[in-house]
Design an enzyme around this catalytic site. Structure first.
Site, short mmCIF file in Angstrom:
data_model
loop_
_atom_site.label_atom_id
_atom_site.label_comp_id
_atom_site.label_asym_id
_atom_site.label_seq_id
_atom_site.Cartn_x
_atom_site.Cartn_y
_atom_site.Cartn_z
N ARG A 21 3.41 -18.10 15.79
CA ARG A 21 1.98 -17.85 15.62
C ARG A 21 1.63 -17.74 14.14
O ARG A 21 0.55 -18.16 13.72
CB ARG A 21 1.58 -16.58 16.36
CG ARG A 21 1.75 -16.70 17.88
CD ARG A 21 1.37 -15.42 18.59
NE ARG A 21 1.59 -15.50 20.04
CZ ARG A 21 2.68 -15.10 20.65
NH1 ARG A 21 3.69 -14.59 19.95
NH2 ARG A 21 2.80 -15.20 21.96
N HIS A 45 0.93 -9.34 17.40
CA HIS A 45 1.00 -10.26 18.54
C HIS A 45 1.84 -11.44 18.06
O HIS A 45 1.34 -12.43 17.56
CB HIS A 45 -0.41 -10.72 18.95
CG HIS A 45 -0.40 -11.81 19.99
ND1 HIS A 45 0.24 -11.68 21.20
CD2 HIS A 45 -0.96 -13.05 20.00
CE1 HIS A 45 0.06 -12.78 21.91
NE2 HIS A 45 -0.65 -13.63 21.20
N ARG A 77 2.08 -9.02 30.37
CA ARG A 77 3.36 -9.64 30.70
C ARG A 77 4.44 -8.57 30.90
O ARG A 77 5.26 -8.65 31.83
CB ARG A 77 3.79 -10.59 29.57
CG ARG A 77 2.95 -11.86 29.48
CD ARG A 77 3.20 -12.61 28.16
NE ARG A 77 2.55 -13.91 28.16
CZ ARG A 77 2.27 -14.61 27.07
NH1 ARG A 77 2.55 -14.11 25.87
NH2 ARG A 77 1.69 -15.79 27.17
N ASP A 90 0.43 -9.58 25.98
CA ASP A 90 1.84 -9.21 25.93
C ASP A 90 2.10 -7.99 26.82
O ASP A 90 3.11 -7.93 27.53
CB ASP A 90 2.27 -8.88 24.49
CG ASP A 90 1.85 -9.93 23.50
OD1 ASP A 90 2.69 -10.73 23.08
OD2 ASP A 90 0.65 -9.96 23.16
#
Length: 314
Positions: A90, A177, A153, A150
């Site tokens: 990212r 993140h 998840r 996240d």
């Protein structure tokens, strides 16, 4: 300009933006949604396609527009930017997306906008800081989707591991993140019990091994999905819907959104994810959960990574 609490704007109509718009249409939270994209025809096509499902949902006005249509929106969801490619982190996206974010916020600033900016584009923590600095808005009104996905998840995988409803799992992924994020294991609870105690109730005793495997699966989820289908968008769309829900309904929900640190854990002038009370004002208050020494060190390391990279773009 008076804010219309039933209006949302989505800037960026790629996979994430269009999926978020679809989730928001189904949510019933809004009666008006404007879609904006550099490719006007793409925004028009998405607005048409999503509108055709309204007869199966709730009455709503969905249309493609421009920046003049954002002034009275309660929330602007920004998903515009380059997508993460296989083998790309990212943070690798920052060069492409920092300029895009500055351009978008520049356009928003020209208008009398009084709502909340919700940044979803990656790297979300640095882009949220850029949006905050460029806009000059109060920090509570500029938030990122952070580690909400996240954390979702994490709760899902813990629920699967322990054969329990993931909504009964109370645990957070915090920090960036991205690759330096961490699981706040010491704070995790299932049905009020500490995670290891609940694991033993379920016959699981290899705690370290299981914790490592579950966290690695959380952290690598995006890479695994991108390898298989080249992009992730449904999960983040649901996370966007959840954050918007907390704002529009003034729920005061505790969500790990990206927000500006102002002394929490000794951190300042960095945006990352720590649980926060989210209400109609955006981030009402950051909640610095209890961390053990190892987790605190990892959180500070994560903050330093973000600060080191952000300094070249702020």
């Amino acid at each position: 300009m008076k804010v219309n609490s039933r209006k949302v704007a989505v800037i960026g109509c790629g996979f994430v933006g269009s999926s978020s718009a679809f989730a928001l249409m189904q949510s019933g939270l809004f009666s008006e949604m404007v879609l904006i994209d550099a490719d006007t025809k793409r925004a028009e096509g998405e607005a048409m396609d999503i509108s055709h499902g309204i007869s199966f949902a709730r009455p709503m006005q969905i249309y493609a527009g421009n920046y003049n249509d954002i002034t009275d929106a309660a929330i602007i969801v920004i998903t515009a930017g380059a997508n993460q490619k296989p083998d790309e982190t990212r943070l690798d996206l920052i060069k492409k997306n920092a300029a895009i974010m500055k351009s978008i916020v520049g356009e928003i600033k020209k208008r009398d906008f009084g709502g909340i900016l919700l940044i979803v584009s990656n790297p979300v923590d640095i882009l949220t800081l850029i949006a905050l600095k460029e806009s000059g808005y109060p920090s509570n009104r500029v938030i990122g989707s952070g580690t909400v996905l996240d954390t979702g998840r994490f709760k899902y995988l813990l629920g699967e591991h322990l054969d329990v409803d993931s909504r009964s799992v109370h645990a957070f992924i915090i920090g960036e993140h991205g690759d330096s994020e961490l699981a706040a294991w010491s704070n995790a609870r299932i049905g009020g019990l500490k995670v290891n105690d609940f694991c033993e109730l379920r016959g699981h005793f290899n705690h370290e091994q299981s914790m490592k495997k579950i966290f690695e699966n959380v952290r690598n989820s995006a890479y695994e999905i991108i390898e298989r289908k080249h992009a992730t968008y449904y999960g983040i769309a649901m996370a966007v819907k959840r954050i918007c829900e907390a704002i529009v309904r003034n729920e005061k929900s505790i969500l790990p959104v990206s927000s500006l640190m102002t002394g929490e854990y000794g951190l300042n002038d960095v945006v990352l994810s720590i649980p926060a009370v989210v209400d109609e004002t955006g981030v009402q208050k950051v909640i610095p959960i209890e961390l053990n020494d190892e987790e605190l060190t990892k959180l500070k390391d994560s903050a330093n990574i973000l600060k080191d990279i952000a300094k070249d773009y702020i």
